[in-house]
Design a protein around this motif. Structure first.
Motif, PDB file in Angstrom:
ATOM      1  N   PRO A 149       0.814  -1.210   0.000  1.00  0.00           N
ATOM      2  CA  PRO A 149       0.000   0.000   0.000  1.00  0.00           C
ATOM      3  C   PRO A 149       0.857   1.274   0.000  1.00  0.00           C
ATOM      4  O   PRO A 149       1.940   1.322   0.575  1.00  0.00           O
ATOM      5  N   ARG A 150       0.339   2.290  -0.640  1.00  0.00           N
ATOM      6  CA  ARG A 150       1.011   3.589  -0.788  1.00  0.00           C
ATOM      7  C   ARG A 150       1.522   4.144   0.549  1.00  0.00           C
ATOM      8  O   ARG A 150       2.578   4.770   0.605  1.00  0.00           O
ATOM      9  N   ASP A 183       5.690   7.644  -1.669  1.00  0.00           N
ATOM     10  CA  ASP A 183       4.546   8.396  -2.174  1.00  0.00           C
ATOM     11  C   ASP A 183       3.481   8.595  -1.105  1.00  0.00           C
ATOM     12  O   ASP A 183       2.513   9.315  -1.321  1.00  0.00           O
ATOM     13  N   GLY A 184       3.663   7.943   0.049  1.00  0.00           N
ATOM     14  CA  GLY A 184       2.705   8.031   1.154  1.00  0.00           C
ATOM     15  C   GLY A 184       3.390   8.539   2.406  1.00  0.00           C
ATOM     16  O   GLY A 184       4.205   9.466   2.354  1.00  0.00           O
ATOM     17  N   GLU A 185       3.110   7.886   3.523  1.00  0.00           N
ATOM     18  CA  GLU A 185       3.678   8.294   4.805  1.00  0.00           C
ATOM     19  C   GLU A 185       5.115   7.811   4.997  1.00  0.00           C
ATOM     20  O   GLU A 185       5.802   8.260   5.917  1.00  0.00           O
ATOM     21  N   ASP A 186       5.551   6.879   4.165  1.00  0.00           N
ATOM     22  CA  ASP A 186       6.913   6.330   4.215  1.00  0.00           C
ATOM     23  C   ASP A 186       7.238   5.725   5.581  1.00  0.00           C
ATOM     24  O   ASP A 186       8.323   5.910   6.127  1.00  0.00           O
ATOM     25  N   VAL A 187       6.274   4.994   6.152  1.00  0.00           N
ATOM     26  CA  VAL A 187       6.495   4.263   7.400  1.00  0.00           C
ATOM     27  C   VAL A 187       6.636   2.785   7.072  1.00  0.00           C
ATOM     28  O   VAL A 187       6.086   2.305   6.079  1.00  0.00           O
ATOM     29  N   GLY A 233      10.854   3.681   2.309  1.00  0.00           N
ATOM     30  CA  GLY A 233       9.893   2.863   1.560  1.00  0.00           C
ATOM     31  C   GLY A 233      10.163   2.776   0.076  1.00  0.00           C
ATOM     32  O   GLY A 233      10.999   3.484  -0.473  1.00  0.00           O
ATOM     33  N   PRO A 234       9.431   1.879  -0.585  1.00  0.00           N
ATOM     34  CA  PRO A 234       9.551   1.731  -2.030  1.00  0.00           C
ATOM     35  C   PRO A 234       9.393   3.076  -2.730  1.00  0.00           C
ATOM     36  O   PRO A 234       8.517   3.870  -2.389  1.00  0.00           O
ATOM     37  N   CYS A 235      10.252   3.308  -3.706  1.00  0.00           N
ATOM     38  CA  CYS A 235      10.263   4.579  -4.422  1.00  0.00           C
ATOM     39  C   CYS A 235      10.836   4.340  -5.827  1.00  0.00           C
ATOM     40  O   CYS A 235      11.827   4.955  -6.206  1.00  0.00           O
ATOM     41  N   PRO A 236      10.217   3.422  -6.584  1.00  0.00           N
ATOM     42  CA  PRO A 236      10.787   3.053  -7.875  1.00  0.00           C
ATOM     43  C   PRO A 236      10.576   4.124  -8.940  1.00  0.00           C
ATOM     44  O   PRO A 236       9.689   4.971  -8.808  1.00  0.00           O
ATOM     45  N   PRO A 237      11.376   4.079  -9.998  1.00  0.00           N
ATOM     46  CA  PRO A 237      11.120   4.978 -11.122  1.00  0.00           C
ATOM     47  C   PRO A 237       9.825   4.554 -11.817  1.00  0.00           C
ATOM     48  O   PRO A 237       9.312   3.458 -11.571  1.00  0.00           O
ATOM     49  N   TYR A 256       5.578  -2.888  -5.764  1.00  0.00           N
ATOM     50  CA  TYR A 256       5.079  -1.520  -5.839  1.00  0.00           C
ATOM     51  C   TYR A 256       5.590  -0.908  -7.131  1.00  0.00           C
ATOM     52  O   TYR A 256       6.734  -1.133  -7.532  1.00  0.00           O
ATOM     53  N   GLY A 257       4.723  -0.163  -7.795  1.00  0.00           N
ATOM     54  CA  GLY A 257       5.083   0.510  -9.037  1.00  0.00           C
ATOM     55  C   GLY A 257       4.369   1.834  -9.145  1.00  0.00           C
ATOM     56  O   GLY A 257       3.423   2.116  -8.423  1.00  0.00           O
ATOM     57  N   ARG A 258       4.853   2.634 -10.074  1.00  0.00           N
ATOM     58  CA  ARG A 258       4.269   3.960 -10.306  1.00  0.00           C
ATOM     59  C   ARG A 258       3.790   4.056 -11.733  1.00  0.00           C
ATOM     60  O   ARG A 258       4.317   3.478 -12.613  1.00  0.00           O
TER      61      ARG A 258
END
Length: 183
Positions: free
Chosen positions: A52-53, A58-62, A130-134, A181-183
């Motif tokens: 989940p985001r 892209d979200g709270e990064d927890v 957290g996940p932060c892919p291109p 996770y993807g964007r």
């Protein structure tokens, strides 16, 4: 000749199973026998499911909530390593933590277990990142948990490679949870 070939092939298979020679960054942590598996789960996502985001950049990064079962009673400590093996420039470390009480096997979202040390991640922070892919294809994020037979003697600035080296020969059980996770 045939016997030697079988021994060499078996040795190569063991090396591949433990991640040796995989072209990734640094040494791979050893995999214990299948009988010594830790089950790692999260109430936020299932094995192979979408993270989940909230738990991404892209979200709270927890950090996501994690639960472990099957930790050996003889374990001295737990180690957590969260990595993105699909990163463009090799495996990227999102979370590195050691010195975890092996009886502390349920963590709420954003929780760092009491007494744990967080190491430097790929974002150059001593914390969860957290996940932060291109943009593009979703990446896999592997949350690995290792039980050790001794307390690891690591400095607070230890890297993922340092931790993997320290785990060699001292991992009594392990398990993983993989999310996407993807964007």
């Amino acid at each position: 000749m045939h016997r030697r070939l079988v021994i060499v092939a078996a040795a190569a298979a063991v090396g591949l199973a433990s991640g040796c020679g995989d072209g990734g960054s640094g040494p791979a942590a050893p995999a214990p026998s299948a009988a010594r598996r830790i089950t790692v789960t999260s109430s936020a996502f299932s094995e192979g499911g979408t993270i989940p985001r909230r738990y991404t950049c892209d979200g709270e990064d927890v950090s996501p909530p994690l639960d472990m079962s099957g930790v050996p009673g003889s374990a001295a400590e737990l180690v957590v390593l969260a990595e993105d093996p699909d990163a463009p420039h090799g495996t990227f470390v999102h979370w590195l933590m050691w010195g975890i009480d092996p009886h502390d096997n349920h963590w709420a979202a954003g929780q760092v277990p009491k007494g744990a040390t967080q190491g430097r991640n790929g974002f150059k922070k001593d914390a969860y990142g957290g996940p932060c892919p291109p943009q593009g294809k979703p990446h896999r994020y592997v949350f690995s948990v290792y039980a050790t037979d001794r307390t690891l003697a690591l400095s607070s600035d230890a890297t993922a490679d340092d931790v993997k080296r320290a785990l060699t020969g001292h991992t009594t059980a392990s398990g993983t949870l993989t999310g996407r996770y993807g964007r």
